[in-house]
Write a protein that holds these residues in place. Structure first.
Motif, short mmCIF file in Angstrom:
data_model
loop_
_atom_site.label_atom_id
_atom_site.label_comp_id
_atom_site.label_asym_id
_atom_site.label_seq_id
_atom_site.Cartn_x
_atom_site.Cartn_y
_atom_site.Cartn_z
N LYS A 159 -62.69 -64.05 -23.83
CA LYS A 159 -63.22 -64.35 -25.17
C LYS A 159 -62.95 -63.19 -26.12
CE LYS A 159 -67.49 -65.38 -23.89
NZ LYS A 159 -68.88 -65.89 -23.93
N ALA A 160 -62.61 -63.53 -27.36
CA ALA A 160 -62.38 -62.51 -28.37
C ALA A 160 -63.61 -61.63 -28.50
CB ALA A 160 -62.05 -63.15 -29.71
N GLY A 161 -63.37 -60.30 -28.53
CA GLY A 161 -64.46 -59.35 -28.64
C GLY A 161 -65.08 -58.95 -27.31
N GLU A 162 -64.72 -59.65 -26.25
CA GLU A 162 -65.30 -59.37 -24.93
C GLU A 162 -64.96 -57.96 -24.47
OE1 GLU A 162 -64.06 -62.21 -22.04
OE2 GLU A 162 -65.09 -61.25 -20.36
N LEU A 163 -65.96 -57.26 -23.96
CA LEU A 163 -65.81 -55.91 -23.42
C LEU A 163 -66.29 -55.95 -21.98
CD1 LEU A 163 -65.13 -52.89 -24.28
CD2 LEU A 163 -67.61 -52.63 -24.56
N THR A 164 -65.41 -55.61 -21.04
CA THR A 164 -65.74 -55.72 -19.63
C THR A 164 -65.41 -54.43 -18.90
OG1 THR A 164 -65.35 -58.10 -19.61
CG2 THR A 164 -65.25 -57.00 -17.50
N SER A 165 -66.29 -54.04 -17.99
CA SER A 165 -66.07 -52.82 -17.22
C SER A 165 -65.93 -53.13 -15.74
CB SER A 165 -67.24 -51.85 -17.42
OG SER A 165 -67.26 -51.37 -18.75
N ASN A 166 -65.17 -52.28 -15.07
CA ASN A 166 -65.00 -52.35 -13.62
C ASN A 166 -64.96 -50.90 -13.14
OD1 ASN A 166 -64.30 -52.72 -10.98
ND2 ASN A 166 -62.31 -53.65 -11.40
N GLY A 167 -66.14 -50.37 -12.81
CA GLY A 167 -66.21 -48.96 -12.43
C GLY A 167 -65.88 -48.07 -13.61
N ARG A 168 -64.87 -47.21 -13.44
CA ARG A 168 -64.46 -46.31 -14.53
C ARG A 168 -63.51 -46.97 -15.53
NH1 ARG A 168 -61.18 -43.03 -12.89
NH2 ARG A 168 -60.83 -43.89 -10.81
N LEU A 169 -63.20 -48.22 -15.32
CA LEU A 169 -62.27 -48.94 -16.19
C LEU A 169 -63.06 -49.82 -17.16
CD1 LEU A 169 -60.50 -48.10 -13.71
CD2 LEU A 169 -59.24 -50.22 -14.06
N THR A 170 -62.60 -49.83 -18.40
CA THR A 170 -63.18 -50.70 -19.43
C THR A 170 -62.04 -51.33 -20.20
OG1 THR A 170 -65.13 -49.28 -19.65
CG2 THR A 170 -64.69 -50.84 -21.43
N ALA A 171 -62.13 -52.63 -20.43
CA ALA A 171 -61.10 -53.33 -21.21
C ALA A 171 -61.76 -54.19 -22.26
CB ALA A 171 -60.22 -54.19 -20.29
N GLN A 172 -61.06 -54.38 -23.38
CA GLN A 172 -61.59 -55.21 -24.45
C GLN A 172 -60.55 -56.20 -24.93
OE1 GLN A 172 -63.42 -53.23 -27.85
NE2 GLN A 172 -64.61 -55.08 -28.21
N PHE A 173 -61.02 -57.38 -25.25
CA PHE A 173 -60.23 -58.47 -25.85
C PHE A 173 -60.38 -58.30 -27.35
CE2 PHE A 173 -59.15 -63.15 -24.88
CZ PHE A 173 -58.52 -63.35 -26.09
N GLY A 174 -59.29 -58.00 -28.06
CA GLY A 174 -59.37 -57.74 -29.49
C GLY A 174 -59.88 -58.93 -30.28
N ILE A 175 -60.58 -58.63 -31.36
CA ILE A 175 -61.18 -59.69 -32.18
C ILE A 175 -60.13 -60.60 -32.81
CG2 ILE A 175 -62.51 -60.10 -34.30
CD1 ILE A 175 -64.20 -57.71 -33.61
N THR A 176 -58.97 -60.05 -33.13
CA THR A 176 -57.90 -60.87 -33.71
C THR A 176 -57.22 -61.75 -32.67
OG1 THR A 176 -56.19 -59.21 -33.33
CG2 THR A 176 -57.44 -59.07 -35.41
N ARG A 177 -57.51 -61.51 -31.39
CA ARG A 177 -56.91 -62.20 -30.23
C ARG A 177 -55.43 -61.84 -30.07
NH1 ARG A 177 -58.35 -68.37 -30.77
NH2 ARG A 177 -57.33 -68.43 -28.73
N LYS A 178 -55.02 -60.77 -30.74
CA LYS A 178 -53.62 -60.36 -30.63
C LYS A 178 -53.48 -59.00 -29.95
CE LYS A 178 -51.96 -62.92 -34.66
NZ LYS A 178 -51.24 -62.81 -35.96
N ASP A 179 -54.56 -58.47 -29.43
CA ASP A 179 -54.44 -57.19 -28.74
C ASP A 179 -55.55 -56.99 -27.72
OD1 ASP A 179 -55.78 -54.93 -31.31
OD2 ASP A 179 -56.53 -56.82 -30.49
#
Lengths: 113, 111
Positions: free
Chosen positions: B51-71
């Motif tokens: 989902k756009a805006g989603e921020l998810t962590s896995n231990g020391r890793l964090t990833a985000q789904f950009g709000i524009t859905r293009k990054d």
């Protein structure tokens, strides 16, 4: 454990020879894929299959052939028509018609003798 | 076809430093996936974003789904030697069930 098994890990091909890479999965996935990876490159799609007895060409299918006679198995044949076969080959599977991730095997490295 | 631009292509960092890498597209993506590949092995899924805006962590890793859905970006905090490898972004473009892959970021960690 569920997973994807590729064999062999290393394979050598002589000039003019066809070789077949094995890929087996027990994840109950309908879709399976073959990718080629060259050093410093991303993954390029060779063939994919979304259902048994059906498969489609990917971006670089020339010189390769596949079959999908069983849900669990998707072997890739590198034919003598593939003039530059040296690469790392990865098999993957996923649920079909889904945005769920693909899961990968550990790859087969093919080299020319 | 759809393309993903992943940067940087490679990076050398000191152990303990934080790392950031990103992936951009000219078209909208419905999912973003981050994989890590160790030498001679297949890629392993680290994080999946839906989902756009989603921020998810896995231990020391964090990833985000950009709000524009293009990054999307991936951060690694407090890097350790076993973080060495190639990190790939991948995604499903709008209306497609085929995965598009970035060309990878090669991470080297200096002890």
């Amino acid at each position: 454990d569920g997973g994807i098994t590729q064999s062999p890990k290393y394979l050598f091909r002589k000039e003019g020879q066809n070789v077949t890479l094995s890929c087996e999965q027990n994840l109950n996935h309908d879709a399976m894929y073959w990718y080629r990876q060259d050093p410093g490159q991303g993954l390029r799609l060779i063939y994919y299959s979304q259902i048994v007895n059906d498969f489609q060409k990917g971006d670089i299918a020339e010189g390769y052939s596949v079959s999908r006679e069983k849900k669990e198995s998707f072997p890739l044949t590198v034919t003598s028509a593939q003039k530059n076969p040296t690469a790392f080959y990865l098999c993957a599977s996923s649920m079909v018609y889904s945005n769920q991730p693909q899961h990968f095997g550990d790859g087969t490295r093919l080299s020319i003798l | 076809g759809q393309q993903l631009n992943q940067s940087p292509q490679s990076m050398f960092i000191q152990e303990g430093e934080d790392v950031s890498m990103n992936c951009t597209s000219s078209s909208i993506f419905n999912t973003w996936l981050w994989y890590k590949q160790d030498p001679g092995e297949g890629p392993v899924l680290l994080i999946a974003l839906y989902k756009a805006g989603e921020l998810t962590s896995n231990g020391r890793l964090t990833a985000q789904f950009g709000i524009t859905r293009k990054d999307s970006f991936l951060n690694i905090s407090a890097s350790i030697p076993s973080d060495v490898g190639i990190y790939f972004c991948a995604g499903h473009g709008a209306g497609s069930y085929q995965l598009t892959f970035g060309k990878g970021t090669k991470l080297s960690v200096i002890p």
